[in-house]
Design a protein around this motif. Structure first.
Motif, mmCIF file in Angstrom:
data_model
loop_
_atom_site.group_PDB
_atom_site.id
_atom_site.type_symbol
_atom_site.label_atom_id
_atom_site.label_comp_id
_atom_site.label_asym_id
_atom_site.label_seq_id
_atom_site.Cartn_x
_atom_site.Cartn_y
_atom_site.Cartn_z
ATOM 1 N N PRO A 11 7.693 17.056 7.199
ATOM 2 C CA PRO A 11 8.574 17.135 6.019
ATOM 3 C C PRO A 11 9.250 15.789 5.741
ATOM 4 O O PRO A 11 9.851 15.198 6.645
ATOM 5 C CB PRO A 11 9.620 18.188 6.411
ATOM 6 C CG PRO A 11 8.967 18.988 7.485
ATOM 7 C CD PRO A 11 8.077 18.033 8.227
ATOM 8 N N HIS A 12 9.095 15.306 4.540
ATOM 9 C CA HIS A 12 9.783 14.070 4.140
ATOM 10 C C HIS A 12 9.786 13.961 2.620
ATOM 11 O O HIS A 12 9.005 14.623 1.937
ATOM 12 C CB HIS A 12 9.118 12.838 4.779
ATOM 13 C CG HIS A 12 7.841 12.403 4.138
ATOM 14 N ND1 HIS A 12 6.641 13.052 4.332
ATOM 15 C CD2 HIS A 12 7.567 11.366 3.294
ATOM 16 C CE1 HIS A 12 5.686 12.440 3.650
ATOM 17 N NE2 HIS A 12 6.226 11.407 2.998
ATOM 18 N N LEU A 13 10.671 13.112 2.137
ATOM 19 C CA LEU A 13 10.702 12.826 0.699
ATOM 20 C C LEU A 13 10.079 11.455 0.477
ATOM 21 O O LEU A 13 10.493 10.465 1.091
ATOM 22 C CB LEU A 13 12.156 12.815 0.184
ATOM 23 C CG LEU A 13 12.322 12.292 -1.252
ATOM 24 C CD1 LEU A 13 11.752 13.276 -2.267
ATOM 25 C CD2 LEU A 13 13.784 12.009 -1.558
ATOM 26 N N HIS A 14 9.091 11.414 -0.370
ATOM 27 C CA HIS A 14 8.482 10.146 -0.791
ATOM 28 C C HIS A 14 9.174 9.787 -2.103
ATOM 29 O O HIS A 14 9.073 10.504 -3.090
ATOM 30 C CB HIS A 14 6.972 10.369 -0.967
ATOM 31 C CG HIS A 14 6.237 9.221 -1.581
ATOM 32 N ND1 HIS A 14 5.554 8.290 -0.837
ATOM 33 C CD2 HIS A 14 6.060 8.863 -2.883
ATOM 34 C CE1 HIS A 14 4.981 7.405 -1.657
ATOM 35 N NE2 HIS A 14 5.283 7.738 -2.905
ATOM 36 N N PHE A 15 9.916 8.680 -2.080
ATOM 37 C CA PHE A 15 10.771 8.312 -3.217
ATOM 38 C C PHE A 15 10.327 6.980 -3.815
ATOM 39 O O PHE A 15 10.277 5.962 -3.120
ATOM 40 C CB PHE A 15 12.217 8.221 -2.714
ATOM 41 C CG PHE A 15 13.227 7.782 -3.736
ATOM 42 C CD1 PHE A 15 13.509 8.558 -4.852
ATOM 43 C CD2 PHE A 15 13.927 6.582 -3.565
ATOM 44 C CE1 PHE A 15 14.459 8.153 -5.786
ATOM 45 C CE2 PHE A 15 14.884 6.174 -4.491
ATOM 46 C CZ PHE A 15 15.146 6.965 -5.597
ATOM 47 N N GLU B 287 0.820 -1.219 0.000
ATOM 48 C CA GLU B 287 0.000 0.000 0.000
ATOM 49 C C GLU B 287 0.855 1.270 0.000
ATOM 50 O O GLU B 287 0.320 2.383 -0.064
ATOM 51 C CB GLU B 287 -0.981 -0.009 1.190
ATOM 52 C CG GLU B 287 -0.353 -0.038 2.558
ATOM 53 C CD GLU B 287 -0.032 -1.450 3.068
ATOM 54 O OE1 GLU B 287 0.180 -2.364 2.231
ATOM 55 O OE2 GLU B 287 0.027 -1.611 4.297
ATOM 56 N N HIS B 288 2.162 1.097 0.084
ATOM 57 C CA HIS B 288 3.074 2.254 0.014
ATOM 58 C C HIS B 288 4.305 1.835 -0.792
ATOM 59 O O HIS B 288 5.349 1.474 -0.233
ATOM 60 C CB HIS B 288 3.472 2.704 1.437
ATOM 61 C CG HIS B 288 4.392 3.890 1.445
ATOM 62 N ND1 HIS B 288 5.752 3.789 1.659
ATOM 63 C CD2 HIS B 288 4.137 5.208 1.243
ATOM 64 C CE1 HIS B 288 6.294 4.996 1.607
ATOM 65 N NE2 HIS B 288 5.332 5.876 1.352
ATOM 66 N N PRO B 289 4.182 1.868 -2.132
ATOM 67 C CA PRO B 289 5.278 1.360 -2.979
ATOM 68 C C PRO B 289 6.408 2.375 -3.122
ATOM 69 O O PRO B 289 6.783 2.762 -4.225
ATOM 70 C CB PRO B 289 4.578 1.105 -4.311
ATOM 71 C CG PRO B 289 3.486 2.124 -4.343
ATOM 72 C CD PRO B 289 3.066 2.395 -2.924
ATOM 73 N N ALA B 290 6.927 2.800 -1.982
ATOM 74 C CA ALA B 290 7.940 3.861 -1.980
ATOM 75 C C ALA B 290 8.788 3.758 -0.724
ATOM 76 O O ALA B 290 8.532 2.919 0.149
ATOM 77 C CB ALA B 290 7.256 5.225 -2.030
ATOM 78 N N LEU B 291 9.779 4.611 -0.660
ATOM 79 C CA LEU B 291 10.608 4.710 0.533
ATOM 80 C C LEU B 291 10.521 6.164 0.987
ATOM 81 O O LEU B 291 10.701 7.075 0.177
ATOM 82 C CB LEU B 291 12.053 4.331 0.171
ATOM 83 C CG LEU B 291 13.050 4.178 1.314
ATOM 84 C CD1 LEU B 291 12.633 3.056 2.266
ATOM 85 C CD2 LEU B 291 14.442 3.873 0.749
ATOM 86 N N ASP B 292 10.213 6.371 2.277
ATOM 87 C CA ASP B 292 10.093 7.740 2.783
ATOM 88 C C ASP B 292 11.329 8.121 3.586
ATOM 89 O O ASP B 292 11.770 7.370 4.458
ATOM 90 C CB ASP B 292 8.845 7.873 3.673
ATOM 91 C CG ASP B 292 7.567 7.960 2.849
ATOM 92 O OD1 ASP B 292 7.661 7.951 1.609
ATOM 93 O OD2 ASP B 292 6.484 8.042 3.465
ATOM 94 N N PHE B 293 11.855 9.277 3.265
ATOM 95 C CA PHE B 293 13.008 9.820 3.983
ATOM 96 C C PHE B 293 12.542 11.037 4.768
ATOM 97 O O PHE B 293 12.238 12.075 4.179
ATOM 98 C CB PHE B 293 14.094 10.277 3.006
ATOM 99 C CG PHE B 293 14.700 9.184 2.176
ATOM 100 C CD1 PHE B 293 14.090 8.754 1.005
ATOM 101 C CD2 PHE B 293 15.902 8.601 2.557
ATOM 102 C CE1 PHE B 293 14.663 7.756 0.226
ATOM 103 C CE2 PHE B 293 16.482 7.604 1.780
ATOM 104 C CZ PHE B 293 15.862 7.173 0.621
HETATM 105 ZN ZN LIG Z 1 5.639 7.943 1.115
#
Ligand SMILES: [Zn+2]
Length: 221
Positions: free
Chosen positions: A200-204, A121-127
């Protein structure tokens, strides 16, 4: 008597005229021969230059690729790197496979903490990172699009000119417009909290042939 003299004079004049004509045409013929000789020499010289050029070009002829856009971008890349701007078949396949086009660089230039891993459900990496931290291109490529929507906020999408593409979301700022060529590690935006984001975060996201893959499988420390 007078007629004989006139006739003789006329004959002499005629003979002289004929001799002069013959001499002129002989001279012309000589000139023509000389010019033809020069043409032969020039042609030989041109041929030898062509041979040298063909030898010099052997193996470095520009590749005729179906993907002209890729070729254009690669040529631009080579030009920027002070090369002659000609991509050979060998270089093309080398660059296609080369590391700089593989999105394995952590896309954050600064402190971060992984706040969410890859899952269905979250095909990403969050920084998670401080607002304003530099977001960098994970690999060399061309910015495919820059847009903003309610969910992802400000987004940059990069096409890495191979099977990979990357997505950077919730940005505070995007530095470039689409169609911009960016190098691996080059800042492309700043970490933000735009869209559906609570901090604040980057969704990558990393896409391979259009399908999401776990970025952690490809990212290198
Ligand atoms: Zn994300």
């Amino acid at each position: 008597m007078i007629y004989k003299i006139v006739s003789a004079v006329l004959i002499v004049i005629l003979i002289v005229a004929l001799m002069m004509t013959a001499s002129t045409s002989k001279k012309r013929q000589e000139e023509i021969d000389q010019l033809q000789q020069e043409i032969v020499v020039s042609n030989r010289y041109i041929q030898s230059l062509n041979d040298q050029l063909n030898k010099a070009n052997n193996g470095t002829k520009p590749v005729k690729s179906e993907d002209e856009r890729l070729l254009k971008v690669l040529n631009k890349y080579l030009k920027e790197n002070k090369r002659n701007g000609v991509v050979t078949a060998e270089e093309l396949s080398k660059y296609e496979k080369e590391d700089r086009f593989i999105p394995n660089l952590i896309p954050i230039n600064g402190e971060y903490a992984i706040s969410q891993h890859y899952k269905e459900e979250h095909p990403a990496l969050d920084f998670a990172a401080e607002e304003g931290t530099e977001v960098i291109a994970s690999a060399t490529g061309e910015i495919l699009s820059v847009y903003e929507d309610e969910y992802f906020g400000k987004v940059v999408l990069i096409d890495h000119l191979n099977e990979y593409a990357t997505m950077y979301a919730h940005l505070a700022t995007a530095i470039y417009d689409s169609k911009t060529f960016v190098k691996k590690g080059e800042p492309i935006g700043l970490v933000g909290n735009t869209g559906n984001s609570s901090a604040p975060h980057l969704h990558f996201e990393v896409l391979k042939n259009g399908e999401n893959i776990d970025p952690e499988l490809i990212l290198e420390d």
